[in-house]
Write a protein that holds these residues in place. Sequence first.
Motif, PDB file in Angstrom:
ATOM      1  N   PRO A  47       0.837  -1.202   0.000  1.00 13.45           N
ATOM      2  CA  PRO A  47       0.000   0.000   0.000  1.00 13.45           C
ATOM      3  C   PRO A  47       0.870   1.249   0.000  1.00 13.45           C
ATOM      4  CG  PRO A  47       0.155  -0.893   2.205  1.00 13.45           C
ATOM      5  CD  PRO A  47       0.891  -1.852   1.303  1.00 13.45           C
ATOM      6  N   GLN A  48       0.249   2.400  -0.173  1.00  9.35           N
ATOM      7  CA  GLN A  48       0.947   3.672  -0.002  1.00  9.35           C
ATOM      8  C   GLN A  48       1.375   3.774   1.461  1.00  9.35           C
ATOM      9  OE1 GLN A  48       1.667   6.021  -2.347  1.00  9.35           O
ATOM     10  NE2 GLN A  48       0.825   4.597  -3.863  1.00  9.35           N
ATOM     11  N   VAL A  49       2.471   4.477   1.701  1.00 10.84           N
ATOM     12  CA  VAL A  49       2.943   4.659   3.072  1.00 10.84           C
ATOM     13  C   VAL A  49       1.897   5.437   3.856  1.00 10.84           C
ATOM     14  CG1 VAL A  49       4.731   5.710   4.503  1.00 10.84           C
ATOM     15  CG2 VAL A  49       5.357   4.563   2.390  1.00 10.84           C
ATOM     16  N   LEU A 106       5.951  -3.206   5.880  1.00  8.62           N
ATOM     17  CA  LEU A 106       6.880  -3.324   4.756  1.00  8.62           C
ATOM     18  C   LEU A 106       6.927  -2.031   3.940  1.00  8.62           C
ATOM     19  CD1 LEU A 106       6.116  -6.972   3.631  1.00  8.62           C
ATOM     20  CD2 LEU A 106       8.258  -6.133   4.638  1.00  8.62           C
ATOM     21  N   ALA A 107       5.804  -1.374   3.756  1.00  7.93           N
ATOM     22  CA  ALA A 107       5.779  -0.105   3.028  1.00  7.93           C
ATOM     23  C   ALA A 107       6.630   0.942   3.748  1.00  7.93           C
ATOM     24  CB  ALA A 107       4.341   0.391   2.854  1.00  7.93           C
ATOM     25  N   GLN A 108       6.593   0.957   5.064  1.00 14.95           N
ATOM     26  CA  GLN A 108       7.421   1.888   5.840  1.00 14.95           C
ATOM     27  C   GLN A 108       8.901   1.556   5.662  1.00 14.95           C
ATOM     28  OE1 GLN A 108       6.346   4.576   7.270  1.00 14.95           O
ATOM     29  NE2 GLN A 108       4.155   4.201   7.415  1.00 14.95           N
ATOM     30  N   ILE A 109       9.237   0.261   5.655  1.00  8.36           N
ATOM     31  CA  ILE A 109      10.631  -0.153   5.457  1.00  8.36           C
ATOM     32  C   ILE A 109      11.106   0.253   4.065  1.00  8.36           C
ATOM     33  CG2 ILE A 109      12.186  -2.143   5.307  1.00  8.36           C
ATOM     34  CD1 ILE A 109      10.314  -3.535   7.391  1.00  8.36           C
ATOM     35  N   VAL A 110      10.256   0.064   3.065  1.00  5.75           N
ATOM     36  CA  VAL A 110      10.581   0.453   1.687  1.00  5.75           C
ATOM     37  C   VAL A 110      10.916   1.947   1.622  1.00  5.75           C
ATOM     38  CG1 VAL A 110       9.531   0.845  -0.588  1.00  5.75           C
ATOM     39  CG2 VAL A 110       9.379  -1.401   0.496  1.00  5.75           C
ATOM     40  N   ALA A 111      10.130   2.767   2.306  1.00 11.87           N
ATOM     41  CA  ALA A 111      10.339   4.218   2.276  1.00 11.87           C
ATOM     42  C   ALA A 111      11.694   4.608   2.856  1.00 11.87           C
ATOM     43  CB  ALA A 111       9.211   4.924   3.027  1.00 11.87           C
ATOM     44  N   VAL A 112      12.153   3.885   3.871  1.00 12.80           N
ATOM     45  CA  VAL A 112      13.418   4.218   4.530  1.00 12.80           C
ATOM     46  C   VAL A 112      14.616   3.632   3.785  1.00 12.80           C
ATOM     47  CG1 VAL A 112      14.763   3.854   6.650  1.00 12.80           C
ATOM     48  CG2 VAL A 112      12.352   4.477   6.800  1.00 12.80           C
ATOM     49  N   THR A 113      14.459   2.455   3.195  1.00 13.02           N
ATOM     50  CA  THR A 113      15.589   1.740   2.584  1.00 13.02           C
ATOM     51  C   THR A 113      15.703   1.930   1.081  1.00 13.02           C
ATOM     52  OG1 THR A 113      14.292  -0.262   2.210  1.00 13.02           O
ATOM     53  CG2 THR A 113      15.442  -0.067   4.344  1.00 13.02           C
TER      54      THR A 113
END
Length: 187
Positions: A47-49, A106-113
């Motif tokens: 999903p979107q963050v 996972l979306a939050q992790i994607v945004a940071v990494t």
Amino acid sequence: MSQIDRSRLTFELVRRPQWLPFSEKRSGFIMTGSITQKVAALGRQLPQVAAPAGNYVSTVRVGNLLFVAGQIGSHVHGSGYAGRIGADFDVEQGRQAAQAACLNVLAQIVAVTNDRVSAVRRVARLGVFVASTPEFTRQLDVANGASDLIAAVFGEAGKHARAAVGVASLPHGALVEVDAIIELTEV
């Protein structure tokens, strides 16, 4: 069934080049690809963050640790997960809600990494909070929905410690909330 079909998921392991910094090593191998690709291979979509719903931030980085604030699963297949397991939902629906909440993690992790699997050295811990009736005692089965998803995406690096806790209610009437502590490869 909400079981993760691991037969559709593959990890490409490549020998670590000598010039690659130690922080990127995983027993001499590195994982390639993106988190989004790994999730898509499981037939899911990130999903979107989600923006914070209050006076806090969604992620905090301390050194090489990433703390992801509690995430709830908004909607899956057009239906919401609001209520309590044991009254409104069963274990299998709870597992699906845990997976939906974990997709937000996972979306939050994607945004940071920057969506790099190799940026995650280890998923250290998941906290899974399950809105349930006082008689319900299978929170660990519900939490497996999130744990199975994390393990499918990150492989060995996705094996984590976990707390699965039954609660009377969650924000916005959510069925499951998941938070995480992630060890990153870079400081």
